[in-house]
Design an enzyme around this catalytic site. Structure first.
Site, PDB file in Angstrom:
ATOM      1  N   GLY A 140       0.808  -1.223   0.000  1.00  0.00           N
ATOM      2  CA  GLY A 140       0.000   0.000   0.000  1.00  0.00           C
ATOM      3  C   GLY A 140       0.839   1.271   0.000  1.00  0.00           C
ATOM      4  O   GLY A 140       0.449   2.287  -0.578  1.00  0.00           O
ATOM      5  N   ASN A 141       2.041   1.207   0.639  1.00  0.00           N
ATOM      6  CA  ASN A 141       2.845   2.427   0.760  1.00  0.00           C
ATOM      7  C   ASN A 141       3.539   2.819  -0.543  1.00  0.00           C
ATOM      8  O   ASN A 141       4.132   3.875  -0.632  1.00  0.00           O
ATOM      9  CB  ASN A 141       3.884   2.263   1.876  1.00  0.00           C
ATOM     10  CG  ASN A 141       4.933   1.254   1.504  1.00  0.00           C
ATOM     11  OD1 ASN A 141       4.613   0.134   1.129  1.00  0.00           O
ATOM     12  ND2 ASN A 141       6.177   1.646   1.584  1.00  0.00           N
TER      13      ASN A 141
ATOM     14  N   LYS B 213     -11.262  -9.649   8.473  1.00  0.00           N
ATOM     15  CA  LYS B 213     -10.535  -8.511   7.892  1.00  0.00           C
ATOM     16  C   LYS B 213     -11.364  -7.219   8.014  1.00  0.00           C
ATOM     17  O   LYS B 213     -12.387  -7.071   7.338  1.00  0.00           O
ATOM     18  CB  LYS B 213     -10.260  -8.840   6.410  1.00  0.00           C
ATOM     19  CG  LYS B 213      -9.621  -7.750   5.624  1.00  0.00           C
ATOM     20  CD  LYS B 213      -8.128  -7.713   5.788  1.00  0.00           C
ATOM     21  CE  LYS B 213      -7.546  -6.548   5.000  1.00  0.00           C
ATOM     22  NZ  LYS B 213      -6.204  -6.231   5.401  1.00  0.00           N
TER      23      LYS B 213
ATOM     24  N   LYS C 136      -3.264  -9.752  -0.751  1.00  0.00           N
ATOM     25  CA  LYS C 136      -2.550  -9.592  -2.030  1.00  0.00           C
ATOM     26  C   LYS C 136      -1.225 -10.374  -2.062  1.00  0.00           C
ATOM     27  O   LYS C 136      -0.781 -10.787  -3.132  1.00  0.00           O
ATOM     28  CB  LYS C 136      -2.330  -8.121  -2.380  1.00  0.00           C
ATOM     29  CG  LYS C 136      -1.305  -7.399  -1.530  1.00  0.00           C
ATOM     30  CD  LYS C 136      -0.059  -7.024  -2.282  1.00  0.00           C
ATOM     31  CE  LYS C 136       0.990  -6.340  -1.484  1.00  0.00           C
ATOM     32  NZ  LYS C 136       1.124  -6.484  -0.064  1.00  0.00           N
TER      33      LYS C 136
ATOM     34  N   LYS D  51       2.980 -12.196   4.415  1.00  0.00           N
ATOM     35  CA  LYS D  51       4.154 -12.078   3.522  1.00  0.00           C
ATOM     36  C   LYS D  51       5.056 -13.299   3.685  1.00  0.00           C
ATOM     37  O   LYS D  51       5.548 -13.866   2.711  1.00  0.00           O
ATOM     38  CB  LYS D  51       4.943 -10.797   3.821  1.00  0.00           C
ATOM     39  CG  LYS D  51       4.132  -9.549   3.562  1.00  0.00           C
ATOM     40  CD  LYS D  51       4.959  -8.297   3.750  1.00  0.00           C
ATOM     41  CE  LYS D  51       4.054  -7.089   3.910  1.00  0.00           C
ATOM     42  NZ  LYS D  51       3.026  -6.913   2.895  1.00  0.00           N
TER      43      LYS D  51
HETATM   44  P1  ADP Z   1       1.824  -3.769   2.894  1.00  0.00           P
HETATM   45  O1  ADP Z   1       0.908  -2.637   2.615  1.00  0.00           O
HETATM   46  O2  ADP Z   1       3.139  -3.625   2.215  1.00  0.00           O
HETATM   47  O3  ADP Z   1       1.201  -5.133   2.707  1.00  0.00           O
HETATM   48  P2  ADP Z   1       1.657  -4.205   5.797  1.00  0.00           P
HETATM   49  O4  ADP Z   1       1.378  -3.052   6.701  1.00  0.00           O
HETATM   50  O5  ADP Z   1       0.563  -5.188   5.545  1.00  0.00           O
HETATM   51  O6  ADP Z   1       2.242  -3.599   4.453  1.00  0.00           O
HETATM   52  O7  ADP Z   1       2.920  -5.037   6.368  1.00  0.00           O
HETATM   53  C1  ADP Z   1       4.148  -4.403   6.642  1.00  0.00           C
HETATM   54  C2  ADP Z   1       4.232  -4.048   8.125  1.00  0.00           C
HETATM   55  O8  ADP Z   1       4.455  -5.231   8.905  1.00  0.00           O
HETATM   56  C3  ADP Z   1       5.394  -3.168   8.527  1.00  0.00           C
HETATM   57  O9  ADP Z   1       5.099  -1.804   8.356  1.00  0.00           O
HETATM   58  C4  ADP Z   1       5.615  -3.524   9.997  1.00  0.00           C
HETATM   59  O10 ADP Z   1       5.095  -2.509  10.831  1.00  0.00           O
HETATM   60  C5  ADP Z   1       4.809  -4.800  10.207  1.00  0.00           C
HETATM   61  N1  ADP Z   1       5.484  -5.890  10.915  1.00  0.00           N
HETATM   62  C6  ADP Z   1       4.862  -6.672  11.832  1.00  0.00           C
HETATM   63  N2  ADP Z   1       5.691  -7.613  12.295  1.00  0.00           N
HETATM   64  C7  ADP Z   1       6.878  -7.454  11.663  1.00  0.00           C
HETATM   65  C8  ADP Z   1       8.125  -8.146  11.725  1.00  0.00           C
HETATM   66  N3  ADP Z   1       8.302  -9.202  12.515  1.00  0.00           N
HETATM   67  N4  ADP Z   1       9.134  -7.707  10.947  1.00  0.00           N
HETATM   68  C9  ADP Z   1       8.959  -6.636  10.141  1.00  0.00           C
HETATM   69  N5  ADP Z   1       7.789  -5.941  10.034  1.00  0.00           N
HETATM   70  C10 ADP Z   1       6.751  -6.338  10.784  1.00  0.00           C
HETATM   71 MG    MG Z   2      -0.543  -5.931   3.806  1.00  0.00          MG
END
Ligand code: ADP
Ligand code: MG
Length: 313
Positions: free
Chosen positions: A16-17, A134, A213, A275
């Site tokens: 999203g970023n 969700k 996604k 992820k």
């Molecule tokens: P995207 O929009 O890229 O899918 P998300 O917000 O869903 O992003 O996932 C990324 C986020 O996961 C990071 O901003 C971070 O705050 C969070 N996060 C949670 N646990 C972890 C971890 N163990 N290591 C790294 N990031 C983490």
């Molecule tokens: Mg995400």
């Protein structure tokens, strides 16, 4: 047209970023500016790789849901239509940014681009439909939430609509995507995890759900035979004890280590969890390389110098 059939296939899943960074309002100008960062790198990578781009849509679909709440006169659209709308709008933004970048870098003539409205099949009997998890869209007061025609969940900032997040089974357009890649196209697809559909005989119908996604991108990577599956997000990769003093960034981990850390709760659902699951499932299915990296370090990660790589074993 030179197709580069011998080139490896790289799939980049944009978080999203890539469009809206934390703290921004998310104006169109901001979104186009933010996109320059990943897209200029992806443009350069098209010299060496055949490229597929997938993307999230959280903030965009959230805004559409909010817009729907602002009018009593315009009929409300179901979620699947809103996902289709975001695939169109974000596909357009990625495509036009990539087109300008390719032109700037002098490689536009060999690189046709296409954005595909993509459906992803889910199982209508998935337990996910019985326990929607969700949260999406705007926040409501308790009073308003009680009058809404769908389930909601209480969060810190108020009540939010909650929908099912079933696992992706197959990407409906996978054969078309393979053909387009073979013909030399850069393909933008599976936006927002795809439009969730269930199969009814030979036809499909949309359902109220949201597919992650990253999991949809992993499925597509397996079905297309992608070589490098790269997830680009707003942190440098996965860390142990994330956010704590003893946080430890991981440069690499094996699939079995990843699974053990997941069980330990190191990677939460809804953010880093999917992820890791996505990357691990790709490698487990025989995929060559899966990397989680920052949106700023896509090229570095492909070169093996950044991000968290999930290894076989
Ligand atoms: P995207 O929009 O890229 O899918 P998300 O917000 O869903 O992003 O996932 C990324 C986020 O996961 C990071 O901003 C971070 O705050 C969070 N996060 C949670 N646990 C972890 C971890 N163990 N290591 C790294 N990031 C983490
Ligand atoms: Mg995400």
């Amino acid at each position: 047209m030179k197709c580069g059939r011998n080139k490896e296939i790289l799939l980049v899943a944009l978080g999203g970023n890539a469009l809206i960074r934390k703290g921004q309002r998310g104006s169109v100008e901001e979104q186009f500016r933010n996109l320059q960062v990943p897209i200029s790198q992806i443009a350069r990578l098209t010299r060496s790789y055949r490229v597929i781009i997938t993307h999230g849509n959280g903030p965009q679909v959230g805004n559409l849901l909010l817009q729907q709440e602002c009018s009593e006169t315009v009929p409300k659209l179901p979620l699947e239509i809103l996902v289709a709308q975001t695939q169109g709008q974000i596909g357009y933004m990625i495509e036009s940014t990539l087109d300008s970048e390719l032109m700037k870098q002098g490689i536009s003539s060999q690189k046709p681009l296409v954005s595909l409205i993509s459906y992803v099949v889910v199982d209508e009997h998935s337990p996910a439909f019985e326990h929607p998890t969700k949260p999406i869209g705007p926040f409501f007061s308790e009073e308003k939430a009680l009058r809404l025609p769908y389930p909601t969940v209480k969060t810190e900032k108020g009540y939010r609509r909650v929908v099912a997040s079933p696992a992706p089974i197959t990407i409906v357009e996978k054969n078309e995507i393979i053909k387009l890649i073979e013909m030399g196209f850069v393909v933008i697809c599976c936006g927002g995890g795809g439009i969730p559909v269930i199969r009814e005989g030979r036809s499909f119908s949309g359902v109220d759900a949201v597919i992650d996604k990253d999991l949809a991108s992993a499925r597509l990577s397996c079905e297309v035979g992608v070589d490098i599956f790269l997830i680009a997000t707003d942190v440098q990769g996965a860390a142990l004890n994330y956010g704590r003093e003893d946080e430890q960034f991981l440069r690499a981990m094996t699939v079995s280590q990843a699974e053990a850390y997941l069980r330990d709760g190191q990677f939460p659902a809804g953010s880093m969890g999917p992820k890791i699951e996505a990357a691990a499932s790709f490698v487990r299915a025989g995929g060559k390389r899966a990397i989680i990296t920052s949106i700023d370090a896509i090229e570095e990660a492909v070169a093996g110098r950044a991000g968290t790589e999930i290894l076989g074993g």
